[in-house]
Design a protein around this motif. Structure first.
Motif, PDB file in Angstrom:
ATOM      1  N   ARG A  73       0.830  -1.201   0.000  1.00 11.74           N
ATOM      2  CA  ARG A  73       0.000   0.000   0.000  1.00 11.74           C
ATOM      3  C   ARG A  73       0.866   1.254   0.000  1.00 11.74           C
ATOM      4  O   ARG A  73       0.519   2.256  -0.632  1.00 11.74           O
ATOM      5  N   ASP A 131       0.491   4.307  -2.547  1.00  9.87           N
ATOM      6  CA  ASP A 131       0.251   5.673  -2.084  1.00  9.87           C
ATOM      7  C   ASP A 131       1.250   6.644  -2.711  1.00  9.87           C
ATOM      8  O   ASP A 131       0.902   7.783  -3.048  1.00  9.87           O
ATOM      9  N   LYS A 191       0.111   7.176  -6.223  1.00 13.90           N
ATOM     10  CA  LYS A 191      -1.102   7.985  -6.206  1.00 13.90           C
ATOM     11  C   LYS A 191      -0.784   9.461  -5.931  1.00 13.90           C
ATOM     12  O   LYS A 191      -1.368  10.355  -6.550  1.00 13.90           O
ATOM     13  N   GLU A 192       0.157   9.708  -5.033  1.00 11.90           N
ATOM     14  CA  GLU A 192       0.486  11.086  -4.675  1.00 11.90           C
ATOM     15  C   GLU A 192       1.045  11.851  -5.873  1.00 11.90           C
ATOM     16  O   GLU A 192       0.689  13.026  -6.088  1.00 11.90           O
ATOM     17  N   GLU A 201      -7.038   1.040  -7.357  1.00  8.19           N
ATOM     18  CA  GLU A 201      -6.584   0.510  -6.065  1.00  8.19           C
ATOM     19  C   GLU A 201      -7.169  -0.869  -5.791  1.00  8.19           C
ATOM     20  O   GLU A 201      -6.495  -1.758  -5.257  1.00  8.19           O
TER      21      GLU A 201
END
Length: 421
Positions: free
Chosen positions: A152, A156, A159-160, A181
């Motif tokens: 994860r 993340d 995604k950021e 996700e």
């Protein structure tokens, strides 16, 4: 007819063998031959996503070509390998004497099929973002990708960056990112590397930057015919590794005559591991996940619709109404076709020749063989499945029903012979 009934009550039926062939060659049950088309217009599939159906059809065609090439290898006169007998005076050993070389084209076709499947994911994602956000500049477009993250934290991080520099549709809180996700390998907590997306990414990265995944002859199952197992699960499994010349596949005391059944297959090495899953099984797993899980989730943002995308439709011609062409496509996959072809050749056709040929009043064995040879693979398997009537015969009615099946097959054979005359 009583001798015929006794013959089939004393041995396993052809239908049992059909199921066993599916299990031993693929680790799966037999496919359905009868469901071949869909009757829905796929209302959940927007027009801007119609091209993905063609990409999936192309991948399925490549998988079918893999199956055809495998069948050709398995059907050679020597099969996938040869054995020799060795003895020390106490024990006889069946030893691998030679192996059939794997055609270079096989791993290349596998790589092409997997690249097409990965392309289906990337194309779906890009088409959805352009539909929402309009044409993308080159800098932003480079940030559009289908990630495959095993933790994860890694996701993340991915995604950021998209949240800061990517297109609006890839904002961290957006529904599209939620769909992405839900498809990530880290969702499989115990073994993210076994997730279909992780496998797909590993194979395609390896093929692009190094070499296509290695394929090799495997022998997962060896059993004595005088000690028939009840099911696939009851069989002792051999080590999951490629066969080597000199390998001992069976031992027995000198003087024992042991009838053996061997079920060789071709395995595919997962890059960076010592795992060698059955090649066609691996392709089927990944292709099914892409078509029935990943692509629908990226498009709908929710659970996959019940009216699944077909495995294929005719992409060799242009269509005035592509949606209709897709909706009329086939659910029979390249994996299904290969398994049906293999089952027909290895068990269904020989079984039909045997049972019909020994029936009183049957045409000559040569004519029965000609009748069986003219059947399609699907017809041969369907007819052999009728012999399921010979299982669990306990009453006169059961016996009559079984004999009726044989009489029906005999009539069909005779009709073919009469037409040929």
């Amino acid at each position: 007819m009583s001798n015929l009934l006794a013959h089939w009550r004393l041995r396993r039926t052809v239908n049992d063998r059909l199921a066993d062939t599916a299990q031993w060659h693929t680790g799966l049950t037999m496919p359905s031959h009868r469901i071949s088309s869909v009757t829905t217009n796929l209302a959940w599939l927007p027009d801007h996503h119609l091209p993905v159906a063609a990409t999936l059809a192309h991948a399925d065609d490549l998988i079918g070509q893999v199956g055809e090439l495998l069948f050709a290898c398995q059907s050679e006169s020597d099969g996938l390998f040869e054995l020799r007998e060795a003895s020390d005076g106490v024990v006889n050993r069946a030893v691998v004497a030679s192996l059939t070389p794997i055609p270079r084209k096989l791993p290349m076709l596998v790589a092409d099929a997997l690249v097409a499947l990965r392309g289906a994911l990337e194309h779906t994602l890009f088409a959805e973002i352009e539909h929402r956000d309009g044409a993308l500049g080159e800098r932003v477009a480079k940030l559009v990708e289908m990630p495959a993250r095993s933790t994860r934290a890694d996701f993340d991080e991915w995604k950021e960056r998209r949240d800061r520099k990517g297109p609006p549709s890839l904002s961290a809180s957006g529904d599209l990112v939620c769909s992405i996700e839900s498809l990530q390998p880290f969702q499989r907590v115990k073994s993210p590397a076994d997730h279909p997306l992780a496998r797909l990414t590993s194979y395609t990265n390896h093929a692009k930057h190094r070499t296509p995944a290695v394929a090799a002859v495997m022998l997962p199952v060896v059993y004595r015919e005088d000690q028939l197992p009840k099911s696939f699960a009851d069989l002792p499994q051999r080590d999951e590794r490629p066969l080597q010349v000199g390998d001992v596949v069976f031992e027995s005391p000198v003087g024992d005559i042991v009838p053996l059944t061997l079920h060789p297959t071709v395995g595919l090495n997962r890059p960076g591991t010592d795992l060698w899953p059955v090649l066609m099984h691996e392709l089927r797993d990944i292709a099914e996940w892409v078509r029935m899980q990943a692509v629908p989730r990226l498009i709908t943002g929710g659970d996959p619709p019940t009216d699944a995308l077909p495995a294929s439709f005719d992409i060799s011609v242009g269509h005035d109404d592509e949606r209709r062409a897709i909706a009329e496509g086939s659910h029979t996959t390249g994996f299904d076709r290969q398994l049906t072809h293999l089952t027909a050749a290895k068990t269904a056709r020989p079984g039909l020749i045997e049972i019909v040929g020994m029936t009183p009043g049957a045409p000559s064995l040569d004519l029965v063989r000609r009748w069986v040879d003219h059947l399609t693979d699907e017809q041969a398997v369907e007819m052999a499945e009728r012999l399921d009537a010979f299982r669990n015969i306990t009453t006169a009615a059961d016996q009559a029903r079984a004999m009726g099946v044989v009489d029906g097959l005999l009539r069909e054979a005779q009709e073919f012979v009469d037409e040929e005359a």
